[in-house]
Enzyme design. Structure first.
Site, PDB file in Angstrom:
ATOM      1  NE  ARG A  32      -3.644   2.178   2.634  1.00 26.39           N
ATOM      2  CZ  ARG A  32      -3.548   2.845   3.787  1.00 26.39           C
ATOM      3  NH1 ARG A  32      -2.808   2.360   4.767  1.00 26.39           N
ATOM      4  NH2 ARG A  32      -4.188   3.977   3.962  1.00 26.39           N
ATOM      5  CG  HIS A 173      -7.924  -4.246  -1.947  1.00 29.18           C
ATOM      6  ND1 HIS A 173      -8.933  -3.407  -2.314  1.00 29.18           N
ATOM      7  CD2 HIS A 173      -6.903  -3.431  -1.548  1.00 29.18           C
ATOM      8  CE1 HIS A 173      -8.561  -2.147  -2.151  1.00 29.18           C
ATOM      9  NE2 HIS A 173      -7.329  -2.137  -1.711  1.00 29.18           N
ATOM     10  CB  THR A 174      -5.506 -11.093  -2.816  1.00 25.19           C
ATOM     11  OG1 THR A 174      -5.651 -12.433  -2.405  1.00 25.19           O
ATOM     12  CG2 THR A 174      -4.054 -10.821  -3.105  1.00 25.19           C
ATOM     13  CD1 TRP A 215     -11.484  -6.213  -0.001  1.00 27.18           C
ATOM     14  CD2 TRP A 215      -9.646  -5.767   1.184  1.00 27.18           C
ATOM     15  NE1 TRP A 215     -11.336  -4.849   0.060  1.00 27.18           N
ATOM     16  CE2 TRP A 215     -10.226  -4.544   0.783  1.00 27.18           C
ATOM     17  CE3 TRP A 215      -8.477  -5.725   1.952  1.00 27.18           C
ATOM     18  CZ2 TRP A 215      -9.680  -3.305   1.093  1.00 27.18           C
ATOM     19  CZ3 TRP A 215      -7.938  -4.483   2.268  1.00 27.18           C
ATOM     20  CH2 TRP A 215      -8.522  -3.299   1.846  1.00 27.18           C
ATOM     21  CB  THR A 216      -8.612 -12.893   1.073  1.00 29.61           C
ATOM     22  OG1 THR A 216      -7.343 -12.477   1.612  1.00 29.61           O
ATOM     23  CG2 THR A 216      -8.856 -12.186  -0.253  1.00 29.61           C
ATOM     24  CG  ASP A 223      -4.961 -16.523  -2.987  1.00 28.19           C
ATOM     25  OD1 ASP A 223      -5.622 -15.457  -2.897  1.00 28.19           O
ATOM     26  OD2 ASP A 223      -5.026 -17.428  -2.140  1.00 28.19           O
ATOM     27  CG  ASP A 243     -13.112  -4.001  -2.655  1.00 34.54           C
ATOM     28  OD1 ASP A 243     -12.059  -3.874  -3.300  1.00 34.54           O
ATOM     29  OD2 ASP A 243     -13.210  -3.749  -1.441  1.00 34.54           O
TER      30      ASP A 243
END
Ligand code: HEM
Length: 304
Positions: A32, A173-174, A215-216, A223, A243
């Site tokens: 970021r 954002h993974t 997010w994940t 990934d 998103d």
């Protein structure tokens, strides 16, 4: 410094960054940081007027830019990198920041990015980018944009990116989390960020600071799960309006669906878009940049 010695210094620095990433689990923060240094770029301002065009030039290290609202929390990324900068004073902040990000993506299991180095740093706070060039994650959309997709296009087209690149880059954002005390978005903590989940790509425990909303599920692993989770209904996973826009907008959706189905396509396109992002507004010395992975280099040879 001779080019060969310079290259060796970059290679040493990259190894030190790998160790730092492993120790501090800071891949998301450093990705970021690099994106916020380069994402201020305005292609309508000629490179001849550098550094007015913004971009990957190290300006984020200065107040006022580091204190821009969008950069909340990124001072911790600079603090992590400062000892490496002190150890390698001849390498610019702009290069260090971009190298940390590309190395983080790769170490997190993502694609290798074909980077080049030699970026020149801005030298004073007077050369900082103006506030407001980075995207907002929630309404009200700046400049009266009618939707999240319109806002994304306005910001990313200013940098020179198309729809496909917007979607590929959003896939970063993974990695990482949003934090209410930084962006004002996301939850304070979830079952994926309270320190009980395995989130590192190597399956080892540890995640650095506790809290925030990812997010994940495995948010230190790069990934294509972001593209699967954004349309899911797990309330512990974050979905910003920007998103959701990737699957709501007809033209963006084509790419989002492709990356959901194929990690290979995502990795290929992400690597190209990330390279472009890392070079926005950069002035290289030498002009073509330095390719530190060039195979015909000979570290042992005396002269280069
Ligand atoms: C598409 C428009 C984008 C919006 C609206 C957006 C917005 C945000 C927001 C609100 C956060 C949370 C910050 C916090 O609270 O700590 C965040 C985090 C993050 N963003 Fe983005 N972002 C965008 C694009 C990108 C791009 C292009 C990249 C990289 C190529 C990126 C990489 C990251 C990463 C890695 C984090 C996690 C940071 C951490 O965990 O410390 N974002 N983003």
């Amino acid at each position: 410094m001779k080019l060969k010695a310079k290259r060796k210094e970059y290679l040493d620095l990259r190894e030190e960054i790998k160790t730092l990433l492993d120790k501090t689990n800071s891949a998301p923060l450093l990705v970021r940081l690099a994106w916020h240094d380069s994402g201020t770029y305005d292609k309508s301002i000629r490179i001849e007027e550098w550094p007015k065009c913004g971009g990957a030039n190290g300006s984020i290290r200065f107040v006022p830019e580091i204190n821009h609202k969008a950069n909340s929390g990124l001072v911790h990324g600079l603090e992590l990198l400062k000892p490496l900068k002190d150890k390698h004073p001849s390498i610019s902040w702009a290069d260090l920041i971009q190298m940390a990000s590309a190395t983080a993506i790769e170490q997190a299991g993502g694609p290798k990015i074909d980077m080049r180095y030699g970026r020149k740093d801005v030298s004073s706070a007077a050369e900082c980018a103006p506030e407001g060039n980075l995207p907002a994650g929630a309404k009200p959309w700046p400049n009266n944009a009618a939707s999240a997709a319109e806002h994304l296009r306005a910001v990313f087209e200013r940098m020179g990116f198309n729809d496909q690149e917007i979607v590929a880059l959003s896939g970063a954002h993974t990695l990482g989390r949003a934090n209410p005390e930084r962006s004002g978005l996301g939850k304070d903590s979830t079952k994926y960020t309270d320190g009980t989940s395995i989130v590192r790509p190597d399956g080892k425990p540890g995640s650095g600071r506790i809290g925030g909303q990812s997010w994940t599920k495995q948010w230190l692993k790069f990934d294509n799960s972001y593209f699967q989770d954004v349309t899911g209904d797990d309330d512990d996973l974050l979905k910003l309006d920007t998103d959701r826009a990737l699957f709501a907008d007809e033209r963006l959706k084509v790419h989002a669906n492709e990356y959901r189905e194929s990690a290979t396509d995502f990795f290929r396109d992400y690597a190209m878009a990330h390279k472009k992002l890392s070079e926005l507004g950069s002035k290289f010395e030498p002009a073509g940049g330095i390719d530190i992975d060039q195979v015909d280099w000979c570290l042992e040879c005396p002269i280069q």
